[in-house]
Design a protein around this motif. Structure first.
Motif, mmCIF file in Angstrom:
data_model
loop_
_atom_site.group_PDB
_atom_site.id
_atom_site.type_symbol
_atom_site.label_atom_id
_atom_site.label_comp_id
_atom_site.label_asym_id
_atom_site.label_seq_id
_atom_site.Cartn_x
_atom_site.Cartn_y
_atom_site.Cartn_z
ATOM 1 N N PHE A 164 0.823 -1.209 0.000
ATOM 2 C CA PHE A 164 0.000 0.000 0.000
ATOM 3 C C PHE A 164 0.861 1.264 0.000
ATOM 4 O O PHE A 164 0.456 2.296 -0.544
ATOM 5 C CB PHE A 164 -0.991 -0.004 1.176
ATOM 6 N N ILE A 165 2.065 1.188 0.575
ATOM 7 C CA ILE A 165 2.979 2.339 0.534
ATOM 8 C C ILE A 165 3.605 2.448 -0.847
ATOM 9 O O ILE A 165 3.667 3.527 -1.438
ATOM 10 C CB ILE A 165 4.070 2.225 1.618
ATOM 11 N N VAL A 166 4.058 1.327 -1.375
ATOM 12 C CA VAL A 166 4.672 1.330 -2.709
ATOM 13 C C VAL A 166 3.687 1.865 -3.749
ATOM 14 O O VAL A 166 4.028 2.721 -4.568
ATOM 15 C CB VAL A 166 5.135 -0.093 -3.100
ATOM 16 N N ASN A 167 2.462 1.387 -3.702
ATOM 17 C CA ASN A 167 1.461 1.825 -4.671
ATOM 18 C C ASN A 167 1.125 3.301 -4.526
ATOM 19 O O ASN A 167 0.879 3.995 -5.516
ATOM 20 C CB ASN A 167 0.186 0.991 -4.525
ATOM 21 N N GLN A 168 1.112 3.790 -3.287
ATOM 22 C CA GLN A 168 0.790 5.197 -3.062
ATOM 23 C C GLN A 168 1.892 6.115 -3.561
ATOM 24 O O GLN A 168 1.657 7.299 -3.841
ATOM 25 C CB GLN A 168 0.536 5.438 -1.563
#
Length: 277
Positions: A164-168
């Motif tokens: 979820f951090i990588v995608n954000q």
């Protein structure tokens, strides 16, 4: 082929035409957590906890206003032609150094009016300030702002970050450095350092000054990675210059207090709770 599952929705709740954004929810959470920790610290130091509530009532709105003024001043080339945008804080554009300046000035005046020690109040709220900043950076995460320069998904995955951090960090077709996360983790570590430091024999005021130094060191290096910095000149970032000035001032005050030698120490009692001499 780049894999992207989509950015998180910055809106937490939609009530008709009213949008409650995650940024506001996270900042509000940071304030509540900070107040609870500060009240616990006040209790340990035998300080009236109602003082902190009274201070917060004044400090929060002044901090927001001063953070906005600070930002607008350094982006005046834009705002002088868009005066109607100055009050639209919901469009983004606040600076933590402006908020800190406003908060400190408010606390100094408040302490004089209430006839209490500013330095004692500052020591009480120091751990709260840095943990609030750690939490608040996640508001930047939800808004996909305060990030660093371009990078690759492979690099982000090499940091073992959750998806979820990588995608954000995938913004307009490009992956960016999660500088919000670097600063948040630095502040969490600083919170732990301050909790340890408060159990040592330190002078009144040194806990707050240690917070200033710790935060400024981290901010100096992380600011150099960001792409949205307020610039003092074409090559000099304002936050880095302010960080250097704050480190020098805070370090100088600690040295001055030690040399002068007439300030009270905080001492450990049998519970490991710091009390003033």
């Amino acid at each position: 082929m780049e894999l992207n599952l989509g950015a998180l929705d910055p809106v937490a709740i939609q009530l008709g035409g009213i949008s409650i954004r995650w940024y506001g929810v996270i900042i509000a959470t940071a304030v509540v957590v900070a107040l609870l920790i500060a009240m616990q610290e006040a209790k340990k130091r035998n300080v009236d906890r109602e003082l902190l509530v009274d201070l917060l009532i004044w400090a929060i709105p002044i901090a927001i206003i001063s953070a906005r003024i600070y930002y607008v001043l350094f982006e005046w080339s834009y705002y002088k032609d868009h005066l109607n945008e100055i009050i639209k804080i919901w469009h983004g554009g606040i600076a933590i150094h402006g908020a800190l300046l406003g908060s400190v000035l408010t606390a100094i005046i408040f302490a004089r009016i209430k006839k209490v020690s500013f330095w004692q109040l500052a020591d009480i709220v120091a751990p709260s300030l840095i943990i609030a900043q750690a939490i608040g950076r996640w508001g930047n995460f939800m808004n996909q702002e305060a990030h660093g320069g371009p990078t690759t998904r492979a690099f982000l995955e090499s940091l073992h970050l959750p998806d979820f951090i990588v995608n954000q960090m995938y913004i307009d077709g490009v992956y960016y450095q999660p500088t919000f996360l670097y600063e948040s983790l630095w502040n969490v570590l600083g919170f732990i350092v301050l909790l340890v430091l408060r159990r040592t024999r330190i002078l009144r005021g040194e806990l707050f000054l240690s917070y200033v130094i710790w935060y400024s060191i981290g901010r100096y290096f992380i600011e150099g990675m960001r792409t949205d910095s307020l610039m003092l000149t074409d090559t000099l970032r304002m936050a880095q210059m302010i960080s250097i000035v704050l480190i020098v001032i805070a370090g100088g005050l600690i040295a001055y207090f030690r040399v002068k030698g007439n300030r009270p120490y905080y001492l450990e009692d049998k519970y490991g709770i710091s009390r003033k001499k």
